[in-house]
Write a protein that holds these residues in place. Structure first.
Motif, PDB file in Angstrom:
ATOM      1  N   TRP A  40       2.725   6.247  -5.683  1.00  0.00           N
ATOM      2  CA  TRP A  40       2.380   6.459  -7.087  1.00  0.00           C
ATOM      3  C   TRP A  40       1.099   7.257  -7.237  1.00  0.00           C
ATOM      4  O   TRP A  40       0.973   8.100  -8.113  1.00  0.00           O
ATOM      5  N   LYS A  41       0.167   6.993  -6.368  1.00  0.00           N
ATOM      6  CA  LYS A  41      -1.104   7.695  -6.462  1.00  0.00           C
ATOM      7  C   LYS A  41      -0.894   9.198  -6.288  1.00  0.00           C
ATOM      8  O   LYS A  41      -1.414  10.008  -7.061  1.00  0.00           O
ATOM      9  N   THR A  42      -0.138   9.549  -5.263  1.00  0.00           N
ATOM     10  CA  THR A  42       0.150  10.953  -5.009  1.00  0.00           C
ATOM     11  C   THR A  42       0.813  11.591  -6.220  1.00  0.00           C
ATOM     12  O   THR A  42       0.438  12.683  -6.639  1.00  0.00           O
ATOM     13  N   GLU A  85      -1.630  11.945  -9.121  1.00  0.00           N
ATOM     14  CA  GLU A  85      -2.593  13.000  -8.814  1.00  0.00           C
ATOM     15  C   GLU A  85      -1.976  14.385  -9.016  1.00  0.00           C
ATOM     16  O   GLU A  85      -2.601  15.277  -9.593  1.00  0.00           O
ATOM     17  N   ILE A 137      -0.285  -1.807 -10.654  1.00  0.00           N
ATOM     18  CA  ILE A 137      -1.202  -0.791 -10.149  1.00  0.00           C
ATOM     19  C   ILE A 137      -1.887  -0.169 -11.360  1.00  0.00           C
ATOM     20  O   ILE A 137      -1.260   0.019 -12.391  1.00  0.00           O
ATOM     21  N   ARG A 189       1.816   1.869  -3.494  1.00  0.00           N
ATOM     22  CA  ARG A 189       0.641   2.357  -4.215  1.00  0.00           C
ATOM     23  C   ARG A 189       0.363   3.822  -3.920  1.00  0.00           C
ATOM     24  O   ARG A 189       0.093   4.621  -4.818  1.00  0.00           O
ATOM     25  N   GLU A 190       0.444   4.170  -2.641  1.00  0.00           N
ATOM     26  CA  GLU A 190       0.182   5.551  -2.227  1.00  0.00           C
ATOM     27  C   GLU A 190       1.159   6.519  -2.874  1.00  0.00           C
ATOM     28  O   GLU A 190       0.796   7.615  -3.295  1.00  0.00           O
ATOM     29  N   SER A 200       0.830  -1.204   0.000  1.00  0.00           N
ATOM     30  CA  SER A 200       0.000   0.000   0.000  1.00  0.00           C
ATOM     31  C   SER A 200       0.863   1.251   0.000  1.00  0.00           C
ATOM     32  O   SER A 200       0.494   2.271  -0.569  1.00  0.00           O
ATOM     33  N   LEU A 219      -8.360  10.364  -7.467  1.00  0.00           N
ATOM     34  CA  LEU A 219      -7.879   9.337  -8.383  1.00  0.00           C
ATOM     35  C   LEU A 219      -8.199   7.943  -7.844  1.00  0.00           C
ATOM     36  O   LEU A 219      -7.915   7.625  -6.695  1.00  0.00           O
ATOM     37  N   VAL A 246      -7.622   3.969  -7.539  1.00  0.00           N
ATOM     38  CA  VAL A 246      -6.478   3.058  -7.622  1.00  0.00           C
ATOM     39  C   VAL A 246      -7.000   1.637  -7.704  1.00  0.00           C
ATOM     40  O   VAL A 246      -7.822   1.231  -6.884  1.00  0.00           O
ATOM     41  N   GLN A 247      -6.540   0.884  -8.671  1.00  0.00           N
ATOM     42  CA  GLN A 247      -7.025  -0.488  -8.812  1.00  0.00           C
ATOM     43  C   GLN A 247      -5.895  -1.450  -9.105  1.00  0.00           C
ATOM     44  O   GLN A 247      -4.759  -1.048  -9.315  1.00  0.00           O
ATOM     45  N   PHE A 287      -4.480   3.020 -12.764  1.00  0.00           N
ATOM     46  CA  PHE A 287      -5.199   4.269 -12.541  1.00  0.00           C
ATOM     47  C   PHE A 287      -6.137   4.496 -13.714  1.00  0.00           C
ATOM     48  O   PHE A 287      -5.699   4.883 -14.796  1.00  0.00           O
TER      49      PHE A 287
END
Length: 587
Positions: free
Chosen positions: A9-11, A14, A47, A6-7, A3, A34, A36-37, A49
């Motif tokens: 990359w998400k940040t 975004e 991951i 994942r976080e 996680s 965004l 995340v899947q 998006f």
RNA sequence: GCGCUCGUAGCUCAGCUGGAUAGAGCGCCGGACUUCGAAUCCGUAGGUCGAAGGUUCGAAUCCUUCCGGGCGCACCA
């Protein structure tokens, strides 16, 4: 572990999305969060998006947007390691598996049996009530689902940092108990568990059955049972003595069953002590005007505000009911051990009861009423339908455990592993328990389930023993490794050697474990761990089948694959302890 | 009648809380042990996600109706 990656990359995505929106479209307002899947196929990355949501605002087709973001991010110097790929309207990330494996090995190596735990509920006091047997018969399959769930959820909550107190409420009074007593008085001939060799709970249960048969012949039987209850409540010495004698037998028997099934409690409550509680509380509520009295003297609560009917809380003669008693017990428990939450593990047929109970406690002004939770689980049925005691289709717990144990024993014998296993009897029992707990926990708790006796005694496929077998194989390999590969063990772990597809998948699965523990804790759902474990084991099994570990091409590769297998083993051990599957170093 | 709940492969269950070609186990059929444990692994077949509408760029998943199961609606526990 996973996680965190994942976080990160998400940040990043975004940020870049917002940057794109601002620089290209001149949009300053925050965009939709965004999503995340996980891609459906590993080939598509680790991951995902999805970018559908931004098509309108950014006036760009998602695939185009994905491509633009990819280019934009790849220009950054300090982006996380890993690769971006565009898959239609998705921007996907293939994570840097070697660096994940390296940090994973550090974390698992450091945390060991604590790997996967978290501090979400640290300093929270959680009381969990489960089992709650009657003292007029032995445990059956229904209890077993209850007990498995209770033990497992308790362990999962502990893994999430909570202080957990497991409590049991023994149903040792009432007319049903008197029925066994009455039948014993009439037909018992002073037999005892010792004189007959029958386990106490079963002996008492037999008399409960005898009562039913007798009551068919003699219409006064029910009346006599009621009369006995009155005597019991009046404290008649002879009745009390018989009650104590027979309850003792049952409780002895239940204690043996619990021990065998790995079930334990931090505190016992007895209905014979609690059944008078709650009356004062109800009367207080009456004074405060939250309840009302009918002409006949009974006390009621109007449940219109929660769209239910009216419910009686005290009889006209002032005696307690189930509800009254549960109100009292809850309050007493909160005094005994002030909890932050109390979980009742009780079958779904009692949903109405708990809805009312929690509401009534709220009306009485206990602000902790909002912290009460009914973990409602579905019925256990047989392939032919409902279990019916009258038709003798009730599955007895002791019998089931014994059957499974002897099947496991036979399996060990057939495979000629008696000499290779530490303690055949103990191992057989552990296999039986693993099979049973896994079978009962793998279904989402709230759903009804069908217990198929044939299937439940199978040790192949998606079963507890399958998982145990993976643990035993890894243990066996590690024993060999420690004995014969001392030189290899001196090498360092080189995660860059783990390049196979299945190795990637295994590393990701190991890294996923902490999230599963957290989710299982948040949702009181052990089945999530079962699914996770099966996926992990299946992955491992395929990898292990296809690829040599101890006989891998180079010592460095041996060392790296051993590291991977050790991590799998650690996770198996840790997760087993949360779902009542005993770990076996050999089986 | 009212309330809650469930309906996914022949059977038992998943399906990440609205996303990519709906997945496993068992069973069936067919393969793999001179190699780290074959209680294992690999492959084939098997689906109008109970039905019909609706919302949405997109539905097994959300809404409505219907059909079918289960459980409640005790001055029993």
């Amino acid at each position: 572990m996973l996680s965190a990656v994942r976080e990160k990359w998400k940040t990043l995505v975004e940020e870049q999305l917002a940057l794109y929106a601002k620089s290209v479209m001149g949009i300053e307002e925050p965009l939709a969060p965004l999503a995340v899947q996980i891609p459906p196929k590993p080939e598509l990355g680790d991951i995902a998006f999805p970018l559908f949501a931004y098509a309108k605002v950014l006036r760009s087709a998602p695939p185009l947007l994905a491509q633009q973001l990819k280019t934009q991010i790849e220009k950054l110097d300090d982006r996380p390691s890993g690769d971006l790929l565009v898959a239609g309207p998705y921007l996907n990330v293939r994570i840097d598996i070697a660096s994940l494996a390296t940090s994973l090995s550090e974390v698992v190596g450091r945390e060991r049996e604590r790997y996967g735990t978290n501090a979400t509920l640290s300093d929270k006091r959680v009381m969990i009530e489960f089992s709650c047997p009657n003292t007029n018969k032995p445990l059956h399959l229904g209890h077993m689902r209850n007990d498995s769930l209770g033990e497992s959820v308790a362990a999962i909550l502990k893994a999430n940092g909570a202080m957990v107190r497991k409590v049991n409420l023994i149903n040792n009074r009432g007319v049903h108990i008197c029925k066994s007593m009455l039948a014993y008085q009439k037909f018992g001939n002073h037999e005892t568990p010792d004189s007959t060799g029958i386990k106490g709970d079963h002996l008492v249960g037999n008399y409960y059955v005898k009562f039913a048969a007798w009551a068919k012949e003699d219409p006064t039987a029910e009346e006599q049972a009621q009369e006995m209850l009155r005597k019991w409540e009046a404290g008649d010495p002879e009745t009390i003595a018989l009650w104590e004698l027979m309850n003792g037998w049952t409780l002895d028997g239940l204690a043996q069953s619990y021990a065998k099934m790995g079930i334990s409690f931090d505190a016992y409550y007895y209905e014979s002590q609690t059944y008078r509680y709650g009356k004062d509380e109800i009367l207080k509520g009456l004074e405060n005007g939250v309840f009302y009295r009918q002409e006949d003297g009974s006390v009621w609560v109007d449940l219109e505000s929660i769209k239910l009917d009216k419910k009686v809380l005290l009889r006209k003669d002032g005696t307690s009911l189930y509800m009254t008693q549960d109100v009292g017990t809850a309050i007493m428990r909160h005094k005994d051990w002030p909890f932050d939450s109390l979980i009742y593990v009780v079958a779904s047929e009692q949903q109405y009861h708990f809805k009312v109970l929690f509401h009534v406690l709220g009306l009485l002004g206990y602000e902790w009423a909002k912290d009460l939770h009914h973990l409602s689980y579905g019925m256990v049925n047989l392939p032919e339908g409902k279990m019916k005691s009258r038709e003798g289709t009730v599955v007895d717990a002791d019998e089931l455990v014994d059957t499974l144990t002897s099947l496991a024993r036979a399996e060990i014998k057939e495979k000629e592993r008696e000499e290779l296993v530490d303690d055949v009897e103990k191992t057989s029992q552990s296999i039986a328990l693993g099979a049973l707990n896994y079978y009962l926990l793998q279904v989402t708790p709230t759903k009804d389930m069908i217990f198929n006796p044939k299937e439940s005694i199978s040790f192949n496929g998606n079963t507890g023993p399958y998982l145990q077998y993976m643990g035993a194989r890894i243990s066996s390999m590690l024993r060999k490794y420690e004995a014969e590969y001392a030189e290899v063990a001196k090498l360092g772990f080189d995660s860059s050697l783990l390049t196979l597809f299945d190795e990637r998948e295994l590393i990701k699965q190991i890294a996923l474990y902490p999230e599963v523990v957290a989710k299982a804790g948040a949702e009181y759902d052990p089945s999530l761990l079962c699914t996770y474990l099966y996926d992990l084991s299946k992955l491992f099994s395929r990898w292990y089948h296809d690829n040599p570990v101890l006989k891998a091409a180079t010592p460095a590769l041996v060392r790296s694959r051993i590291e991977l297998a050790s991590m799998v083993l650690q996770v198996l051990k840790n997760a087993f302890s949360l779902i009542g599957v005993p770990f076996l170093a050999s089986m």
